[in-house]
Design an enzyme around this catalytic site. Structure first.
Site, short mmCIF file in Angstrom:
data_model
loop_
_atom_site.label_atom_id
_atom_site.label_comp_id
_atom_site.label_asym_id
_atom_site.label_seq_id
_atom_site.Cartn_x
_atom_site.Cartn_y
_atom_site.Cartn_z
N ASP A 39 0.87 -1.17 0.00
CA ASP A 39 0.00 0.00 0.00
C ASP A 39 0.91 1.23 0.00
O ASP A 39 2.10 1.13 0.31
CB ASP A 39 -0.89 -0.04 1.24
CG ASP A 39 -1.79 1.17 1.35
OD1 ASP A 39 -2.35 1.60 0.33
OD2 ASP A 39 -1.92 1.70 2.47
N ASP A 41 -0.22 5.03 1.06
CA ASP A 41 -0.48 5.92 2.20
C ASP A 41 -0.51 5.15 3.51
O ASP A 41 -1.26 4.19 3.66
CB ASP A 41 -1.82 6.64 2.00
CG ASP A 41 -1.76 7.65 0.86
OD1 ASP A 41 -1.02 8.63 1.00
OD2 ASP A 41 -2.42 7.43 -0.16
N ASP A 195 -1.76 -1.05 6.18
CA ASP A 195 -1.96 -0.39 7.47
C ASP A 195 -3.42 -0.25 7.84
O ASP A 195 -3.72 0.31 8.90
CB ASP A 195 -1.32 1.01 7.46
CG ASP A 195 -2.08 1.98 6.57
OD1 ASP A 195 -2.45 3.07 7.04
OD2 ASP A 195 -2.31 1.65 5.39
#
Length: 219
Positions: A39, A41, A195
């Site tokens: 990922d 961000d 995250d």
């Protein structure tokens, strides 16, 4: 003890060496996987606090409340979908496209403050050229590309999948499956770094193991 690869404006060895006892940090991931999918961000870039400021200001100007807790629960969701959900819940009508543009513009004004998430970028640096690597993000391509360029890691990845590239978005598995396809790697041989809960679910639905970079645990 691993040496630090320098990129972005991170803190280098002093920061990284605190984490050398973590399993996924120490392991040679090439023993178990053929592809790594990251990922962007909150995973490669420590951008989530900046995104929240941009979201909070943009939505408050339109009479919509967006709490920090809710923001983090929606990590990985496309901008337009977030706006639509919030406005429907709060009975506010806005121009979704214009609001999305305003939010992304607000984030861009903050990007000079962008930092890498060093521990994750170091893993990517160690496996660069040894494993196929891709980025799979719920963000739009111009914003994702600019972040990777600013961090100095744009050329590390064979493929970059963004929200424009798939019909389904996290928690749907489409982005991760598309990344695996572009890498020519079986999903079962890919490890995802994420995250957000939506990203974790997407990885599981794609048939991939994942690392929760918030806790540094492989699941």
């Amino acid at each position: 003890m691993h040496s630090s690869t320098q990129y972005g404006r991170g803190q280098g060895d002093e920061y990284l060496n605190e984490y050398t006892d973590l399993q996924w940090w120490d392991d040679d991931l090439a023993d178990r996987f053929d592809g790594l999918i990251f990922d962007c961000d909150g995973t490669l870039s420590d951008s989530m606090p900046l995104h929240y400021v941009a979201w909070r200001d943009t939505m408050s100007q339109r009479g919509v409340e967006f709490t920090e807790e809710r923001f983090y629960s929606m990590g990985g969701m496309p901008t337009e979908k977030i706006i639509s959900l919030l406005c429907d819940e709060q009975g506010v009508r806005v121009d979704i496209d214009a609001t999305a543009t305003a939010k992304e513009n607000a984030f861009e004004t903050l990007m000079d403050e962008l930092q890498p998430l060093e521990i994750v970028c170091e893993v990517a640096a160690r496996h660069r050229g040894r494993l196929a690597m891709a980025v799979a993000s719920g963000g739009i391509r111009p914003i994702v590309s600019r972040q990777l360029q600013q961090l100095g890691i744009a050329d590390w990845f064979t493929a970059v999948v963004t929200s424009e590239d798939t019909v389904g978005h996290k928690p749907e598995p489409d982005a991760f499956l598309r990344a695996a396809e572009l890498l020519d790697v079986s999903p079962a041989r890919c490890l995802v770094f994420e995250d957000s809960p939506l990203g974790f679910e997407a990885a599981v639905r794609a048939g991939m193991e994942f690392v929760d970079v918030r806790t540094k645990i492989v699941r």
